[in-house]
Design a protein around this motif. Sequence first.
Motif, PDB file in Angstrom:
ATOM      1  N   ALA A  33       7.110  14.087  -5.029  1.00 57.31           N
ATOM      2  CA  ALA A  33       8.215  13.297  -4.478  1.00 57.31           C
ATOM      3  C   ALA A  33       7.984  11.809  -4.732  1.00 57.31           C
ATOM      4  CB  ALA A  33       8.352  13.555  -2.982  1.00 57.31           C
ATOM      5  N   PRO A  34       9.050  11.009  -4.755  1.00 56.87           N
ATOM      6  CA  PRO A  34       8.876   9.564  -4.872  1.00 56.87           C
ATOM      7  C   PRO A  34       8.067   9.015  -3.702  1.00 56.87           C
ATOM      8  CG  PRO A  34      11.141  10.169  -5.347  1.00 56.87           C
ATOM      9  CD  PRO A  34      10.472  11.400  -4.810  1.00 56.87           C
ATOM     10  N   LEU A  35       7.230   8.024  -3.990  1.00 50.19           N
ATOM     11  CA  LEU A  35       6.373   7.394  -2.989  1.00 50.19           C
ATOM     12  C   LEU A  35       6.656   5.903  -3.000  1.00 50.19           C
ATOM     13  CD1 LEU A  35       4.035   7.541  -0.949  1.00 50.19           C
ATOM     14  CD2 LEU A  35       2.462   7.361  -2.889  1.00 50.19           C
ATOM     15  N   PHE A  36       6.964   5.352  -1.835  1.00 51.49           N
ATOM     16  CA  PHE A  36       7.416   3.976  -1.715  1.00 51.49           C
ATOM     17  C   PHE A  36       6.306   3.104  -1.145  1.00 51.49           C
ATOM     18  CE2 PHE A  36      10.923   6.948  -1.065  1.00 51.49           C
ATOM     19  CZ  PHE A  36      11.779   6.570  -2.087  1.00 51.49           C
TER      20      PHE A  36
ATOM     21  N   VAL B  14       7.793   1.919  -6.647  1.00 50.41           N
ATOM     22  CA  VAL B  14       7.964   3.358  -6.422  1.00 50.41           C
ATOM     23  C   VAL B  14       7.121   4.105  -7.441  1.00 50.41           C
ATOM     24  CG1 VAL B  14       9.590   5.280  -6.264  1.00 50.41           C
ATOM     25  CG2 VAL B  14      10.324   2.967  -5.619  1.00 50.41           C
ATOM     26  N   THR B  15       6.368   5.080  -6.979  1.00 54.23           N
ATOM     27  CA  THR B  15       5.590   5.937  -7.876  1.00 54.23           C
ATOM     28  C   THR B  15       5.794   7.384  -7.451  1.00 54.23           C
ATOM     29  OG1 THR B  15       3.414   6.246  -8.874  1.00 54.23           O
ATOM     30  CG2 THR B  15       3.453   5.792  -6.521  1.00 54.23           C
ATOM     31  N   VAL B  16       4.886   8.271  -7.825  1.00 54.95           N
ATOM     32  CA  VAL B  16       5.019   9.685  -7.518  1.00 54.95           C
ATOM     33  C   VAL B  16       3.873  10.106  -6.608  1.00 54.95           C
ATOM     34  CG1 VAL B  16       5.176  12.013  -8.467  1.00 54.95           C
ATOM     35  CG2 VAL B  16       6.088  10.076  -9.761  1.00 54.95           C
ATOM     36  N   ASP B  17       4.204  10.737  -5.501  1.00 57.82           N
ATOM     37  CA  ASP B  17       3.195  11.243  -4.571  1.00 57.82           C
ATOM     38  C   ASP B  17       2.564  12.514  -5.136  1.00 57.82           C
ATOM     39  OD1 ASP B  17       1.647  11.406  -2.285  1.00 57.82           O
ATOM     40  OD2 ASP B  17       3.335  11.154  -0.915  1.00 57.82           O
ATOM     41  N   GLY B  18       1.515  12.995  -4.474  1.00 59.49           N
ATOM     42  CA  GLY B  18       0.808  14.166  -4.969  1.00 59.49           C
ATOM     43  C   GLY B  18       1.679  15.400  -5.080  1.00 59.49           C
TER      44      GLY B  18
ATOM     45  N   CYS C 190       0.861  -1.191   0.000  1.00 57.53           N
ATOM     46  CA  CYS C 190       0.000   0.000   0.000  1.00 57.53           C
ATOM     47  C   CYS C 190       0.891   1.232   0.000  1.00 57.53           C
ATOM     48  CB  CYS C 190      -0.945   0.011   1.197  1.00 57.53           C
ATOM     49  SG  CYS C 190      -0.138   0.275   2.797  1.00 57.53           S
ATOM     50  N   TYR C 191       0.317   2.353  -0.341  1.00 61.50           N
ATOM     51  CA  TYR C 191       1.063   3.605  -0.331  1.00 61.50           C
ATOM     52  C   TYR C 191       0.794   4.337   0.981  1.00 61.50           C
ATOM     53  CZ  TYR C 191       1.946   2.999  -5.332  1.00 61.50           C
ATOM     54  OH  TYR C 191       2.360   2.526  -6.561  1.00 61.50           O
ATOM     55  N   PRO C 192       1.822   4.602   1.783  1.00 66.31           N
ATOM     56  CA  PRO C 192       1.625   5.289   3.057  1.00 66.31           C
ATOM     57  C   PRO C 192       1.244   6.761   2.901  1.00 66.31           C
ATOM     58  CG  PRO C 192       3.725   4.121   2.990  1.00 66.31           C
ATOM     59  CD  PRO C 192       3.199   4.151   1.597  1.00 66.31           C
ATOM     60  N   ARG C 193       1.464   7.287   1.709  1.00 66.49           N
ATOM     61  CA  ARG C 193       1.275   8.716   1.475  1.00 66.49           C
ATOM     62  C   ARG C 193       2.061   9.510   2.525  1.00 66.49           C
ATOM     63  NH1 ARG C 193      -2.598   9.763  -2.411  1.00 66.49           N
ATOM     64  NH2 ARG C 193      -1.467  11.737  -2.544  1.00 66.49           N
TER      65      ARG C 193
END
Length: 338
Positions: free
Chosen positions: A198-201, A191-195, A57-60
């Motif tokens: 920044a990189p989102l893990f 890894v993707t991109v947060d809102g 899941c993405y912790p945001r």
Amino acid sequence: MNSSLPADAPLIREPLHAPVAHLIRGGVVEGIHYGSVVVLGPDGDVRFQLGDIEAACYPRSALKPVQAVAMLRAGLPLDGELLSLAAASHSGEETHLAGARRILELAGLTEDHLRNVPDLPFDPAVRDTWVRENRPPSRLAQNCSGKHAAMLYTARLNGWSLDDYLDPAHPLQQAIAEIVEDLTGQRVATVTVDGCGAPLFAVSLHGLARAAARITTAAPGTPEARVADAMRTHAEAASGTRRDVAALMRAVPGLLAKDGFEGVQIAALPDGSPVAVKIADGGDRARVPVAAAALARAGVDPSLLTRFAGQPLLGGGRPVGSVRPVRALDPVTIPARA
């Protein structure tokens, strides 16, 4: 809990969420919030779980304390209010903007160096004031500006390039990914991109809870303890004067708490008992009531959590119901700890 090598990455799959809260109107279940919840004991064992705590899941923004730890390990010299702001999803109040400017000044940089997305302040009252005053969106006002300013400061101190500090291949982001895996105890799934850009893990909810525990139980003076101390002492810098997450930290002695978009909440007690919550639909109204119920499960006196049980549901201007955590989250007697 502190194994030297991270475990395998959590699986990327459709999470098997379960009901975590009911919307009750006039004694009838009108709606159901699905999600997942985990409560760990001080020993790291799972004391309670509901839903799917192992799927990726993405912790945001709930990951920001971990990102702040990584920056301290890379030499960031902040403490106190400015360090709390570096781990913040702030409300865009003037004190937050001033703090972000100060971090940039310490780095010898300006707002023009920020690469987060321009936005209006997160706090509705502050945002309304900006609209009335015809103030445009700005990178400083965006709720992640403290983190981005700290990222730039860290990059400047290490002699790393500034223009591409958000690239996942950048040394800064590689250093952050390493600490994410260290504190969660597992490999990053993707890894993707947060809102904010920044990189989102992606990690599991279980891993996120482990990271919260690692931060609150670290030895004094370590990067982890410095982040925990800063956020607990300056809770409003990490959020805002009208934010539930700051109120929660004020209500429960020694609690570290951080929210994230899409219904994520972490919280950890000083003894290392953490909780982590993900509301499946990303809605916010169930996040705090479910987190409060999980904290009661972790042993927090329920009387300290009464105000976080959720706002009443109104009908004709009067209370006719509420959002209530499911019965499985009702507090149970916690055995005395040795």
